[in-house]
Enzyme design. Sequence first.
Site, PDB file in Angstrom:
ATOM      1  N   LYS A 109     -32.280 -15.443  -5.448  1.00 37.52           N
ATOM      2  CA  LYS A 109     -31.252 -14.494  -4.991  1.00 37.52           C
ATOM      3  C   LYS A 109     -31.040 -14.719  -3.513  1.00 37.52           C
ATOM      4  O   LYS A 109     -31.941 -15.183  -2.803  1.00 37.52           O
ATOM      5  CB  LYS A 109     -31.701 -13.046  -5.225  1.00 37.52           C
ATOM      6  CG  LYS A 109     -30.550 -12.077  -5.362  1.00 37.52           C
ATOM      7  CD  LYS A 109     -29.934 -12.154  -6.740  1.00 37.52           C
ATOM      8  CE  LYS A 109     -28.761 -11.216  -6.890  1.00 37.52           C
ATOM      9  NZ  LYS A 109     -28.331 -11.141  -8.300  1.00 37.52           N
TER      10      LYS A 109
HETATM   11  P1  NAD Z   1     -19.180  -5.534  -7.022  1.00 36.58           P
HETATM   12  O1  NAD Z   1     -19.377  -5.582  -5.563  1.00 36.58           O
HETATM   13  O2  NAD Z   1     -18.080  -6.328  -7.640  1.00 36.58           O
HETATM   14  O3  NAD Z   1     -19.006  -4.001  -7.503  1.00 36.58           O
HETATM   15  C1  NAD Z   1     -19.916  -2.999  -7.186  1.00 36.58           C
HETATM   16  C2  NAD Z   1     -19.273  -1.667  -7.582  1.00 36.58           C
HETATM   17  O4  NAD Z   1     -20.227  -0.625  -7.451  1.00 36.58           O
HETATM   18  C3  NAD Z   1     -18.082  -1.276  -6.690  1.00 36.58           C
HETATM   19  O5  NAD Z   1     -17.100  -0.666  -7.504  1.00 36.58           O
HETATM   20  C4  NAD Z   1     -18.699  -0.236  -5.738  1.00 36.58           C
HETATM   21  O6  NAD Z   1     -17.715   0.661  -5.228  1.00 36.58           O
HETATM   22  C5  NAD Z   1     -19.644   0.447  -6.691  1.00 36.58           C
HETATM   23  N1  NAD Z   1     -20.728   1.212  -6.076  1.00 36.58           N
HETATM   24  C6  NAD Z   1     -21.557   0.876  -5.058  1.00 36.58           C
HETATM   25  N2  NAD Z   1     -22.425   1.863  -4.820  1.00 36.58           N
HETATM   26  C7  NAD Z   1     -22.153   2.847  -5.714  1.00 36.58           C
HETATM   27  C8  NAD Z   1     -22.702   4.104  -5.993  1.00 36.58           C
HETATM   28  N3  NAD Z   1     -23.751   4.541  -5.305  1.00 36.58           N
HETATM   29  N4  NAD Z   1     -22.170   4.855  -7.000  1.00 36.58           N
HETATM   30  C9  NAD Z   1     -21.134   4.395  -7.719  1.00 36.58           C
HETATM   31  N5  NAD Z   1     -20.571   3.202  -7.511  1.00 36.58           N
HETATM   32  C10 NAD Z   1     -21.081   2.440  -6.513  1.00 36.58           C
HETATM   33  O7  NAD Z   1     -20.585  -5.962  -7.674  1.00 36.58           O
HETATM   34  P2  NAD Z   1     -20.868  -6.466  -9.162  1.00 36.58           P
HETATM   35  O8  NAD Z   1     -20.860  -7.955  -9.161  1.00 36.58           O
HETATM   36  O9  NAD Z   1     -20.019  -5.705 -10.122  1.00 36.58           O
HETATM   37  O10 NAD Z   1     -22.398  -6.046  -9.327  1.00 36.58           O
HETATM   38  C11 NAD Z   1     -22.789  -4.758  -9.762  1.00 36.58           C
HETATM   39  C12 NAD Z   1     -24.217  -4.829 -10.273  1.00 36.58           C
HETATM   40  O11 NAD Z   1     -24.276  -5.756 -11.366  1.00 36.58           O
HETATM   41  C13 NAD Z   1     -25.255  -5.315  -9.263  1.00 36.58           C
HETATM   42  O12 NAD Z   1     -26.487  -4.685  -9.540  1.00 36.58           O
HETATM   43  C14 NAD Z   1     -25.359  -6.804  -9.587  1.00 36.58           C
HETATM   44  O13 NAD Z   1     -26.576  -7.360  -9.134  1.00 36.58           O
HETATM   45  C15 NAD Z   1     -25.259  -6.738 -11.088  1.00 36.58           C
HETATM   46  N6  NAD Z   1     -24.882  -7.992 -11.745  1.00 36.58           N
HETATM   47  C16 NAD Z   1     -23.734  -8.639 -11.421  1.00 36.58           C
HETATM   48  C17 NAD Z   1     -23.389  -9.798 -12.092  1.00 36.58           C
HETATM   49  C18 NAD Z   1     -22.100 -10.519 -11.833  1.00 36.58           C
HETATM   50  O14 NAD Z   1     -21.793 -11.488 -12.558  1.00 36.58           O
HETATM   51  N7  NAD Z   1     -21.292 -10.108 -10.877  1.00 36.58           N
HETATM   52  C19 NAD Z   1     -24.240 -10.313 -13.082  1.00 36.58           C
HETATM   53  C20 NAD Z   1     -25.410  -9.617 -13.391  1.00 36.58           C
HETATM   54  C21 NAD Z   1     -25.707  -8.458 -12.736  1.00 36.58           C
END
Ligand code: NAD
Length: 420
Positions: A109
């Site tokens: 990461k």
């Molecule tokens: P992103 O930045 O695209 O979106 C994050 C979202 O969460 C945004 O809408 C933000 O406003 C919201 N957010 C942040 N803090 C918040 C809170 N306290 N309450 C409510 N909403 C909140 O990120 P992402 O890629 O969608 O990642 C989200 C999660 O999924 C992370 O934990 C990431 O590690 C995990 N993840 C992502 C992927 C991927 O392919 N992008 C794959 C596996 C896991």
Amino acid sequence: MTVLGATKDPLADARTQLSRAVDVLGYSPGMFDMLATPRRELTVSVPLRRDDGSVELLVGHRVQHNLSRGPSKGGLRYSPDVTLDEVRALAMWMTWKCALVDVPYGGAKGGVRFDPRLYSRGELQRITRRYTSEIMPIIGPSQDIPAPDIGTDEQTMAWMMDTYSVNSGHTVLGVVTGKPVALGGSLGRASATSRGVVHVALAAMRHRGLQPVGATAAVQGFGKVGRGAARFLAEAGVRVVGVSDQYGAVHAPEGLDVPALEAHVDATGSVVDFGASEALPEGGDLLFLDVDLLVPAAVEGVIDETNAHRVGARVIVEGANGPTSPAADDILGANGQLVVPDILANAGGVIVSYFEWVQANQAYWWSEKEVEQRLEERMVRAWERVRDHAARHDIPLRLAATSMAVETVTTAHLARGLYP
Ligand code: NAD
């Protein structure tokens, strides 16, 4: 602005989860230490010339948790909450995830500590290029392959790939995944994590005797994972009654019009003030809605021992990494609520990243249909393996998934042996 769920201690959570798995497997303390400790960590300075001519110093990390099964793989996060311990935890979860769904990687990461919303596109490009050149000695298509995470996207990956390629003297498509399709990105990668979450969510609901059509769901986070999850749930007939982002939450007991909500977010940048809905007092309340399915898809540490007893959902499917602490897991389990762990539920992203890497290395492209079919097969197979293992040993899904993955990594480690 409502910002809830600031991270508690993700590394402590990850280590507790590992220690529970190691207990089940009967491994030695020495083996626990080996599995709990990253192989390699790099902290770098990222000096940035801002648009106004001033210079600001940012700090970035790249952690490679385990290299036993192949090159390491994991996202890059841009967030003011990034810490080295958070990156370590996320890298460890990546190791278990890759092993669980049998992609030939270890976990890694990366993160840079800053709020990308406060920086111009030019500044973001300079940060990305400098960070990439600083970590270049330890990344590469057969070393460590970054991908998007919170605060980064396919444009970030395009800049990383270009920086790495320019410094290598030739184009290296396989150095990152989650690239734009025009640059060797895979069809189906952008939606893969969300699709995978929904494949597993629908299976888990049926497993609990809940018919998805007409069932209710709430989704926390409306970014790359949460937004697609809400859309695919709605397409499957699930009534998405609440969603939130970092600015607030919206709620409609009869079900939100997800395409209209997406258009609202595209226009305004947030779910807040979406017309056909009512607001919740604060984003975190979404976690407590009385729904069949809850998908936390934002940040880690949002469900802990202080609020787990208020979570109303029958089934919780972790789109985010690390949203539920071990103490909260115990509370939810005792209440008969089913938690489908992150390393299974959100593995669709790394599965299609693996497909992207395979395609890039072979320079041969698959159709979107092929990608989506292979993704679904792998997600359903992983769900069934974890479900059956949990039932056979009468343990929670997280313990089943983690112990299966830890055993896979340990078997590879022991087969290689210690050098020298
Ligand atoms: P992103 O930045 O695209 O979106 C994050 C979202 O969460 C945004 O809408 C933000 O406003 C919201 N957010 C942040 N803090 C918040 C809170 N306290 N309450 C409510 N909403 C909140 O990120 P992402 O890629 O969608 O990642 C989200 C999660 O999924 C992370 O934990 C990431 O590690 C995990 N993840 C992502 C992927 C991927 O392919 N992008 C794959 C596996 C896991």
